[in-house]
Structure formats: structure tokens, C-alpha cells
Design a protein around this motif. Structure first.
Motif, mmCIF file in Angstrom:
data_model
loop_
_atom_site.group_PDB
_atom_site.id
_atom_site.type_symbol
_atom_site.label_atom_id
_atom_site.label_comp_id
_atom_site.label_asym_id
_atom_site.label_seq_id
_atom_site.Cartn_x
_atom_site.Cartn_y
_atom_site.Cartn_z
ATOM 1 N N LEU A 282 41.990 46.342 34.551
ATOM 2 C CA LEU A 282 43.604 46.226 33.925
ATOM 3 C C LEU A 282 43.598 46.851 32.592
ATOM 4 N N GLN A 288 48.776 50.623 35.034
ATOM 5 C CA GLN A 288 48.934 49.727 36.122
ATOM 6 C C GLN A 288 49.268 48.378 35.604
ATOM 7 N N ARG A 289 48.722 47.941 34.267
ATOM 8 C CA ARG A 289 49.101 46.860 33.757
ATOM 9 C C ARG A 289 50.587 46.613 33.529
ATOM 10 N N ALA A 303 48.358 43.332 44.041
ATOM 11 C CA ALA A 303 47.374 43.401 43.002
ATOM 12 C C ALA A 303 46.051 42.420 43.234
ATOM 13 N N LEU A 396 48.020 38.275 31.155
ATOM 14 C CA LEU A 396 49.194 39.477 30.967
ATOM 15 C C LEU A 396 50.408 39.230 30.334
#
Length: 426
Positions: A282, A288-289, A303, A396
Motif C-alpha cells: 500500500l 490504491q491506498r 482488499a 490508514l
């Protein structure tokens, strides 16, 4: 004890394949380089025959068949009547009785395996699962709290030690009721069982003794805990298990010790490695993150499946043919070993579009990271997915931009592992 094959190796019933995937040097290559060899094997008809992997235990194995295609790994996994686990599930030559102590019901076949699986599953009551999830959420939050504090000192830290290695062991400890004072000892023993082929954990001469010592630590911890819970019940999985009964059968203290070995190793290192590989991927793919964060709750499920496919923490398991049979047009004799290379199956071009690309937006992802199905499909999938979902939410949504250093990979024929991975604020 030294690295050995038999003093007088059994005569191989057929020539070994020209690609030597049993050479320890082969497993020192990176995942992508190794798959160049596996891709060649996938492209050839049938299964390939290979010399035994050099072993620390004396053995009389003549070789093994390599199942490298997704379809072949699934076929062998799902036909317990043709391929057994009771003769051992390790690709490396190792006495079956030692494997049974290390892997518990993974090295059993139905109906015995079915009974033990029911016994273990009976401990995962809805109340226990809810409690486990709340513990995972709390632990994930605290781990990222600590990670942020360490990062803000400005020093480079090890992501594995400070983050990915923390949640699985805390989860196992909370689930089963391991005393906090014993957690590090149990975590180290579990890590050693999965990492026995790496010189950092034990020299070549010491490996067999080292493995047996750490096996004893884990099993002994399980027996001691089972005995305590029989006398003093707690609200934890071990208490559920010591009281569980299926068809008049209860788990003995020794069996619960073996379960501790399985839970401590399989339940710890696999999720740790998936977390580390996925976090790196990631960071390497910020687009994509960002896509995941834009709708985390609805996208994290898919994911997580790509996290597992991409990392493939368990590289391979083995089965033995029960009868003369056939796989992919290859005749297999009763008693012969078949290695199921999940690391190859999860990069099979016939199943996955762009298999060497990390892509959490995949619509279809029938990976074999939790096994190829059948009776031995991973019992801990629900808890593993739960841990990945909650830890990556914390990482995240709260972590600032970071920079990763070069990972240090584990030398292993069993685990796709990262020992250390430096991380610092960008």
C-alpha cells in the motif's frame, strides 16, 4: 545435528526435474525470482518430481511431486480420500510424530480430524467471537497509538516489531488467556517454529534441538494453562475448550498443548506476515491506498483478499497419496509425497489476471492463501480477516506519510516472511 539426507539415499523411482526447487539457495531468492521457476513448472504438463529438501532430521524420502498450478493444488486439497495429512504436512522431511505435535489436527485425516475440528470450533461461540472482535479493535488502536508515538520521536523504527508482530500475538493471548508475562516467550517460540531454516534463529547444527526446545515451550504453556483453567475457569477460549465435548470426547491437557502450538504459530506468524507485506504494497501504491480510503467499509473486504493473495504467508504444505492415483495426467504411487505450492498457485496466470501486480480492486480473487479448500481449510480465516480489517483501518486513517526502508526477508521453505522493515516519517 547436521543438515542431512539419508546416508544411503533411497533410489529415486524416476529422474529429478532439471529445475532444483529443493536447493536452499533457491529459497534465498526473492518471491518474484522464485516464481520464474514455478511459472516454468506451471507451463509444463503434469506434475514435476524433485529431490527431497535437505533436512535436519534423518529420513528415507526419495523425493516429492510439485503441484504448482491452482487447479492441481485445489484438487489434491479437496480429495482427502486420495491424499492424506496423517503422514505429515511438511514439505521438508520431518518425522510424522513431530509434525503431529507441531500441527495438531492439521496432521490428521477424517474422521479423527473432523472430531477435533468440531471440538475446537465449539469454543468459538458467538459470545466469544464478539469478545474477540472487541479485543482486536482495542488492541489495534493501542498498537497504532504506540506506533505514532515512536514515529514522532523522529527515529527509524521496525514496523514488524512495533506493529505487525504485535496484534496477532495479542489476539492469540487474549483469546486463549495467556498471561501477559508469558506472551513474549510464547511469541518467540512460535516464530522459531516457522523460521527454523533461517540461520538467525539457530545454526545449522543446532536447528533440530532448537525446534524441539521451542515446541516444548509452546506445548508446555498450553498444558499449564489448560490445567489452570480446569481449576479456575475464566471468560476465554481455553476455558471453553477444556469444557467442550463432541461425541463423548473431550480434549486432554496434552491435546490442548498441541493446540497451543498450532494457534501460537499458525495464528501468529501468518497474520503478521500478511500485515507487513500488505502495508509495504500500500505504501508502494499510494493510488490504491487512496482508493481504499475513499470507501473503506465497502472496499476493505476485497482488499483483504488481495492482501492474503499477494503475501501468501504459507508457501506450501504437503500431502501423501493414499492409493495409486493420477493428478493432471501424472501417475502418483501410494505413499508418495505431493507438495502443494500455494505461492505458485496464487500467481497462476490461468486464474489471475496480471498475477504479479498488487491490485486491491480485483473483481475475482479465488486465492489459496487460506488453503485449497477441503477438510483442512483454515479454521482461523474469520479472525485473520477481522484483524487485518481493524488494523488497517487504524493505520490508514491515522498514520501520516511514511517512508519504508529495505525489508529483510526470512530464509524459509515454509513462510514468506519479513523479519524486519524500517519505517520513518516521510
Amino acid at each position: 545435528m547436521t543438515l542431512s539426507s539419508p546416508a544411503s539415499p533411497p533410489t529415486s523411482p524416476r529422474p529429478y526435474h532439471r529445475l532444483d526447487i529443493s536447493d536452499p539457495a533457491f529459497w534465498g531468492n526473492d518471491f518474484r525470482s522464485r516464481d520464474e521457476s514455478f511459472a516454468m513448472l506451471r507451463g509444463e504438463p503434469g506434475l514435476s518430481w524433485h529431490r527431497p529438501i535437505p533436512a535436519v532430521f534423518p529420513h528415507e524420502e526419495a523425493g516429492y511431486w510439485a503441484a504448482t498450478r491452482h487447479a492441481d493444488v485445489k484438487f489434491v486439497s479437496q480429495h482427502e480420500e486420495l491424499f492424506c495429512s496423517s503422514e505429515g504436512v511438511s514439505v521438508d522431511p520431518m518425522p510424522a510424530e513431530i509434525q503431529r505435535n507441531m500441527t495438531f489436527f492439521l496432521a490428521m485425516d477424517p474422521p479423527e480430524h473432523t472430531r477435533y475440528r468440531k471440538l475446537i470450533s465449539s469454543g468459538f461461540t458467538p459470545r466469544q467471537v464478539r469478545r474477540i472482535e472487541e479485543q482486536i479493535k482495542t488492541n489495534a488502536r493501542r498498537i497504532v497509538d504506540d506506533l505514532l508515538e515512536q514515529l514522532h520521536t523522529g527515529n527509524q523504527i521496525d514496523f514488524v516489531a512495533s506493529c505487525s508482530g504485535q496484534l496477532p500475538m495479542r489476539t492469540v493471548s487474549d483469546m486463549i488467556g495467556i498471561d501477559p508475562a508469558d506472551q513474549q516467550k510464547v511469541a518467540y517460540a512460535a516464530e522459531c517454529l516457522f523460521s527454523g531454516s533461517d540461520d538467525e534463529y539457530a545454526s545449522l547444527e543446532e536447528r533440530a534441538v532448537h525446534v524441539m526446545t521451542q515446541l516444548g515451550v509452546l506445548a508446555g504453556s498450553g498444558v499449564e494453562l489448560a490445567q489452570r483453567r480446569r481449576a479456575e475457569p475464566h471468560d476465554d477460549l481455553m476455558t471453553e475448550l477444556v469444557n467442550a465435548e463432541v461425541d463423548g470426547h473431550r480434549l486432554t491437557d496434552e491435546e490442548l498443548g498441541s493446540f497451543m502450538v498450532l494457534l501460537g504459530s499458525a495464528g501468529n506468524d501468518t497474520t503478521k506476515q500478511t500485515t507487513t507485506h500488505a502495508f509495504k504494497a500500500l505504501i508502494d501504491h499510494p493510488e490504491q491506498r487512496a482508493w481504499l480510503l475513499a470507501d473503506f467499509d465497502n472496499r476493505i473486504g476485497g482488499a483483504v483478499e488481495e492482501f492474503v493473495r499477494w503475501s501468501t504467508p504459507v508457501l506450501a504444505f504437503a500431502r501423501h497419496a493414499v492409493v495409486d492415483t493420477e493428478v493432471a495426467g501424472t501417475e502418483i504411487k501410494a505413499g508418495e509425497k505431493i507438495a502443494l505450492f500455494y505461492c505458485s498457485a496464487n500467481r497462476d496466470e490461468a486464474v489471475f489476471d496480471r498475477p504479479h501486480e498488487f491490485d486491491i480492486t480485483r473483481d475475482s480473487n479465488p486465492h489459496l492463501g487460506f488453503g485449497g479448500g477441503g477438510a483442512h481449510y483454515c479454521l482461523g480465516t474469520h479472525v485473520a480477516r477481522m484483524q487485518l480489517r481493524h488494523l488497517f483501518y487504524e493505520l490508514l486513517t491515522r498514520l501520516p506519510e511514511v517512508t519504508l526502508g529495505e525489508p529483510e526477508y526470512l530464509q524459509s521453505t515454509f513462510v514468506h516472511g519479513i523479519k524486519r522493515m524500517p519505517v520513518s516519517l516521510a
